[in-house]
Design a protein around this motif. Structure first.
Motif, PDB file in Angstrom:
ATOM      1  N   PRO A  52       0.800  -1.251   0.063  1.00 34.16           N
ATOM      2  CA  PRO A  52       0.089   0.034   0.117  1.00 34.16           C
ATOM      3  C   PRO A  52       0.790   1.263  -0.108  1.00 34.16           C
ATOM      4  O   PRO A  52       0.545   2.247  -0.635  1.00 34.16           O
ATOM      5  CB  PRO A  52      -0.778  -0.299   1.417  1.00 34.16           C
ATOM      6  CG  PRO A  52      -0.761  -1.468   1.614  1.00 34.16           C
ATOM      7  CD  PRO A  52       0.246  -2.080   1.015  1.00 34.16           C
ATOM      8  N   ARG A  55       2.262   1.867  -3.564  1.00 32.62           N
ATOM      9  CA  ARG A  55       1.286   2.162  -4.532  1.00 32.62           C
ATOM     10  C   ARG A  55       1.010   3.672  -4.466  1.00 32.62           C
ATOM     11  O   ARG A  55       0.789   4.035  -5.281  1.00 32.62           O
ATOM     12  CB  ARG A  55       0.069   1.137  -3.938  1.00 32.62           C
ATOM     13  CG  ARG A  55      -1.164   1.653  -4.985  1.00 32.62           C
ATOM     14  CD  ARG A  55      -2.335   0.553  -5.004  1.00 32.62           C
ATOM     15  NE  ARG A  55      -2.856   0.533  -3.545  1.00 32.62           N
ATOM     16  CZ  ARG A  55      -3.830   1.157  -3.342  1.00 32.62           C
ATOM     17  NH1 ARG A  55      -4.591   2.002  -4.261  1.00 32.62           N
ATOM     18  NH2 ARG A  55      -4.463   1.098  -2.037  1.00 32.62           N
ATOM     19  N   LEU A  62      -1.943  -2.081  -9.995  1.00 35.45           N
ATOM     20  CA  LEU A  62      -2.000  -3.538  -9.448  1.00 35.45           C
ATOM     21  C   LEU A  62      -0.880  -4.298 -10.215  1.00 35.45           C
ATOM     22  O   LEU A  62      -0.147  -5.018  -9.497  1.00 35.45           O
ATOM     23  CB  LEU A  62      -3.498  -4.041  -9.709  1.00 35.45           C
ATOM     24  CG  LEU A  62      -3.375  -5.470  -9.161  1.00 35.45           C
ATOM     25  CD1 LEU A  62      -3.142  -5.899  -8.063  1.00 35.45           C
ATOM     26  CD2 LEU A  62      -4.786  -6.067  -9.611  1.00 35.45           C
ATOM     27  N   GLN A 303      -2.671  -7.000   1.907  1.00 34.15           N
ATOM     28  CA  GLN A 303      -3.118  -5.589   1.699  1.00 34.15           C
ATOM     29  C   GLN A 303      -4.528  -5.629   2.473  1.00 34.15           C
ATOM     30  O   GLN A 303      -5.143  -4.621   2.670  1.00 34.15           O
ATOM     31  CB  GLN A 303      -3.488  -5.671   0.115  1.00 34.15           C
ATOM     32  CG  GLN A 303      -1.937  -5.653  -0.518  1.00 34.15           C
ATOM     33  CD  GLN A 303      -1.957  -5.543  -2.194  1.00 34.15           C
ATOM     34  OE1 GLN A 303      -2.296  -4.546  -2.755  1.00 34.15           O
ATOM     35  NE2 GLN A 303      -1.945  -6.557  -2.920  1.00 34.15           N
ATOM     36  N   THR A 307      -5.668  -2.387   3.804  1.00 34.70           N
ATOM     37  CA  THR A 307      -6.790  -1.549   2.874  1.00 34.70           C
ATOM     38  C   THR A 307      -8.222  -1.442   3.428  1.00 34.70           C
ATOM     39  O   THR A 307      -8.964  -0.660   3.260  1.00 34.70           O
ATOM     40  CB  THR A 307      -6.491  -1.849   1.389  1.00 34.70           C
ATOM     41  OG1 THR A 307      -5.335  -1.643   0.939  1.00 34.70           O
ATOM     42  CG2 THR A 307      -7.551  -1.276   0.529  1.00 34.70           C
ATOM     43  N   SER A 436     -11.764  -4.713  -6.187  1.00 36.21           N
ATOM     44  CA  SER A 436     -11.035  -3.449  -6.758  1.00 36.21           C
ATOM     45  C   SER A 436     -10.451  -2.858  -5.286  1.00 36.21           C
ATOM     46  O   SER A 436     -10.788  -3.408  -4.228  1.00 36.21           O
ATOM     47  CB  SER A 436     -11.686  -2.455  -7.361  1.00 36.21           C
ATOM     48  OG  SER A 436     -12.650  -1.925  -6.667  1.00 36.21           O
ATOM     49  N   TYR A 437      -9.777  -1.900  -5.498  1.00 35.22           N
ATOM     50  CA  TYR A 437      -9.196  -1.301  -4.338  1.00 35.22           C
ATOM     51  C   TYR A 437     -10.298  -0.071  -3.800  1.00 35.22           C
ATOM     52  O   TYR A 437      -9.972   0.599  -3.103  1.00 35.22           O
ATOM     53  CB  TYR A 437      -8.057  -0.523  -4.388  1.00 35.22           C
ATOM     54  CG  TYR A 437      -6.562  -1.591  -4.589  1.00 35.22           C
ATOM     55  CD1 TYR A 437      -5.983  -1.838  -3.479  1.00 35.22           C
ATOM     56  CD2 TYR A 437      -6.421  -2.256  -5.843  1.00 35.22           C
ATOM     57  CE1 TYR A 437      -4.896  -2.762  -3.527  1.00 35.22           C
ATOM     58  CE2 TYR A 437      -5.236  -2.856  -6.149  1.00 35.22           C
ATOM     59  CZ  TYR A 437      -4.635  -3.320  -4.842  1.00 35.22           C
ATOM     60  OH  TYR A 437      -3.543  -4.138  -4.737  1.00 35.22           O
ATOM     61  N   PHE A 443     -13.056  -4.548  -1.783  1.00 38.62           N
ATOM     62  CA  PHE A 443     -11.625  -5.423  -1.983  1.00 38.62           C
ATOM     63  C   PHE A 443     -11.969  -6.964  -1.280  1.00 38.62           C
ATOM     64  O   PHE A 443     -11.590  -7.786  -1.995  1.00 38.62           O
ATOM     65  CB  PHE A 443     -10.729  -4.877  -1.000  1.00 38.62           C
ATOM     66  CG  PHE A 443      -9.493  -5.415  -0.874  1.00 38.62           C
ATOM     67  CD1 PHE A 443      -8.462  -4.682  -1.442  1.00 38.62           C
ATOM     68  CD2 PHE A 443      -9.122  -6.530  -0.299  1.00 38.62           C
ATOM     69  CE1 PHE A 443      -6.946  -4.881  -1.493  1.00 38.62           C
ATOM     70  CE2 PHE A 443      -7.717  -7.238  -0.358  1.00 38.62           C
ATOM     71  CZ  PHE A 443      -6.705  -6.323  -1.055  1.00 38.62           C
TER      72      PHE A 443
END
Length: 492
Positions: A52, A55, A62, A303, A307, A436-437, A443
Motif C-alpha cells: 500500500p 502504491r 495493481l 493488503q 486496505t 478492486s481497491y 476488496f
C-alpha cells in the motif's frame, strides 16, 4: 531450534561417517548458510506489507505491485538451476559469495529506486543474486553434515528458509511503519556486508562435475517471462486481449521447445530423468501448488488487513504471527521426526492443513470481519506451512543420487519460486475480475474468490504429495530397530 542444531552436528567427527568436517567449521557452515537462506527467503514476501505504501508513494498500479514481487521470484526461479550449476563448476563457496554480493548491492539499488520501473529492475537483480545463494546453501550444508544427520540439518535449513518467507510480512510491516518502505531493502545491506567475509573464509570450497546449458537458460527464461507477463497483463487488459493471449501462447511454445531441448541436450539444464522418480515428480508438483496458493493468498491478504480492515503495516504484520510463527515452533519436533518416519506424512498433512486454513478464511472474508475470526485459520495455515517446509528439501534430495543433489535442490527451489510467481499472477487476476481497491467491500469481493482458488490449488497439492511412495525400510542386524534407507534409492 537449538536442539535440532545439536542433533545435526552430533557425530560430525565420527570416523564411521564419510564426513570429516571439523565441528567448529561445521557450526560456522550452519550459521552462514542459515543467514544466507534467511536473507533471500525474507525478500520473497517482505514487500507485501509495503505494497500500500509503494502504491501510494510511487503511484503504482495493481500490475506494477505484482511485478515488485514477481520480478524477484521469476528471476529467482529461472536462474536458480543455473546458479547451482555454476557453483558445482566454479566452486560453491565462490558462487555463494558472489550471489550474496549481487543480492546486497541490488538491495541498495531497490532502496534508492525513484520510480516503480527501477524498483522492479532492482528486484530482478536481487532475484539473480538469490538464485546463486539458496541452492548452494543447501548443497554446502548437505556435503558437510554426516549422512545420518543430514535430514535434521536440511530440515532446519528448510525451516529457516520457510520461516523467512513467513515472517516477511511481519518484518515488512514493522519496518514500513517505523521508517519507510525503502528500509525493507536497506536492512539487507549491513547483514550482507557482515556475512560476506565469513562466507568467503569460513566455508569449505567444493566442486562437482557440471556443464552449463545456455540455450536451455534462454528458452526457459523467455518462456516463463512470456507466460507470467501475459498473466499479469490479464488483470488490466482481460483474458481475451491480443497482448495477453499472444504472450501466453508464445511462452507456452517456448516452454515446449525447452522441454524438447532438455530431452536432447548432452548436458541439460533440467534433466528430465529426475522426473522418472515418482518421489521427485510428486514432491515438485506439490511444491509448485503449495507456493501457488500460499504466495498468491498472502499477496492479497496482507493488503486486505491494511486496505480493508484499516490496520497499520505493523499492526497487520503482528496479526499474521499466528500464521508466521508456526515454523519456529514446529521445527524442533518435525525436523528429527521426519528422519525417522519420512517426509511424506508431513508434506501431505501440511498441504491439507494449508488448504483447510485458506478455505476457512475464504468462507469468512467480509469487509466487516473481526481479526479474532481470522486467528484460527491463520494458525491452521501456519501449521501446514511449517510441516511442509521442514522436510521437503530432504525428500527431494533423497530421491536422486548424491552427485545430482545440487541440481535437484536447484530444481525444487526453482519450481517453488515459479509456483509463487504463477500464484500471485493468477490470484491477482481473479481479484481484479471480481473486486478492486475502491472500498473495503469491493476488496473483499475480489479477495474471497481468489482465496477459494488458492485453497483448491493447495488441496490438489496435498493429493500430489499423497502420490509419494512410502520409504522402504530395511531390517538392521541384531536387536536394533528397523531403520529407513537414507540414500538416493530410498524412494521410487
Amino acid at each position: 531450534m537449538i536442539l535440532i542444531v545439536v542433533l545435526a552436528l552430533d557425530g560430525a567427527e565420527s570416523p564411521q561417517t564419510e564426513n570429516t568436517v571439523p565441528r567448529t567449521r561445521l557450526i560456522w557452515t550452519f550459521i552462514i548458510t542459515s543467514v544466507a537462506a534467511f536473507m533471500v527467503g525474507l525478500d520473497n514476501l517482505v514487500v507485501t506489507m509495503a505494497l500500500p505504501s509503494i502504491r501510494s508513494h510511487l503511484h503504482a498500479s495493481l500490475a506494477s505491485l505484482e511485478w515488485t514481487i514477481n520480478a524477484y521470484t521469476l528471476s529467482f526461479a529461472v536462474l536458480i538451476i543455473t546458479g547451482a550449476a555454476l557453483g558445482d563448476r566454479f566452486g560453491r563457496r565462490r558462487m555463494l559469495t558472489i550471489g550474496l554480493t549481487v543480492f546486497t548491492l541490488a538491495s541498495a539499488g531497490a532502496a534508492l529506486a525513484p520510480n516503480v520501473t527501477l524498483l522492479v529492475v532492482a528486484r530482478a537483480i536481487q532475484g539473480a543474486g538469490a538464485a546463486a545463494v539458496l541452492p548452494l546453501a543447501f548443497t554446502i550444508l548437505a556435503s558437510s553434515v554426516p549422512a545420518e544427520r543430514r535430514g535434521a540439518a536440511l530440515g532446519v535449513l528448510g525451516g529457516v528458509s520457510g520461516l523467512a518467507v513467513a515472517v516477511g510480512p511481519l518484518v515488512g510491516g514493522a519496518v514500513v511503519q517505523g521508517a519507510s518502505w525503502q528500509w525493507i531493502f536497506w536492512i539487507n545491506v549491513p547483514i550482507g556486508l557482515l556475512a560476506l567475509p565469513f562466507a568467503a573464509t569460513r566455508l569449505s570450497e567444493t566442486k562437482a562435475r557440471a556443464h552449463l546449458d545456455p540455450l536451455g537458460l534462454v528458452l526457459a527464461s523467455a518462456g516463463l517471462f512470456g507466460i507470467v507477463f501475459g498473466l499479469v497483463k490479464a488483470s488490466d487488459d482481460g483474458w481475451t486481449s491480443l497482448p495477453v493471449l499472444g504472450s501466453i501462447l508464445a511462452g507456452v511454445v517456448l516452454m515446449v521447445a525447452f522441454t524438447v531441448w532438455q530431452d536432447k541436450a548432452a548436458h541439460p539444464m533440467l534433466p528430465l530423468r529426475f522426473f522418472r522418480s515418482r518421489t521427485f515428480a510428486a514432491s515438485n508438483v506439490a511444491s509448485l501448488l503449495f507456493t501457488f496458493g500460499m504466495f498468491g493468498s498472502i499477496f492479497l491478504l496482507a493488503q486486505f488487513l491494511q486496505t480493508a480492515l484499516g490496520y497499520s503495516p505493523l499492526e497487520a504484520g503482528l496479526r499474521t504471527l499466528p500464521w508466521t510463527a508456526m515454523p519456529l515452533l514446529v521445527a524442533p519436533i518435525a525436523g528429527p521426526l521426519s528422519d525417522r518416519i519420512g517426509g511424506r506424512p508431513f508434506l501431505v498433512s501440511g498441504l491439507a492443513l494449508q488448504a483447510i486454513g485458506l478455505a476457512w478464511m475464504a468462507a469468512l472474508i467480509s469487509p466487516h470481519i473481526s481479526y479474532l475470526a481470522l486467528a484460527a485459520p491463520f494458525v491452521c495455515c501456519g501449521l501446514g506451512m511449517a510441516l511442509f517446509f521442514i522436510p521437503v528439501a530432504n525428500v527431494v534430495m533423497g530421491a536422486v543420487p548424491a552427485a545430482d543433489q545440487g541440481m535437484a535442490s536447484g530444481t525444487n527451489n526453482a519450481i517453488r519460486e515459479l509456483g509463487g510467481v504463477l500464484g500471485i499472477a493468477v490470484l491477482a487476476t481473479v481479484f481484479a475480475s471480481h473486486g478492486s481497491y475502491v472500498s473495503p467491500a469491493t476488496f473483499a469481493d475480489g479477495l474471497r474468490p481468489a482465496t477459494w482458488v488458492g485453497a483448491a490449488v493447495v488441496g490438489v497439492g496435498a493429493l500430489a504429495a499423497a502420490a509419494i511412495p512410502r520409504r522402504r525400510r530395511a531390517a538392521s542386524v541384531g536387536d536394533e530397530p528397523l531403520t529407513e534407507v537414507m540414500s538416493g534409492s530410498t524412494y521410487r
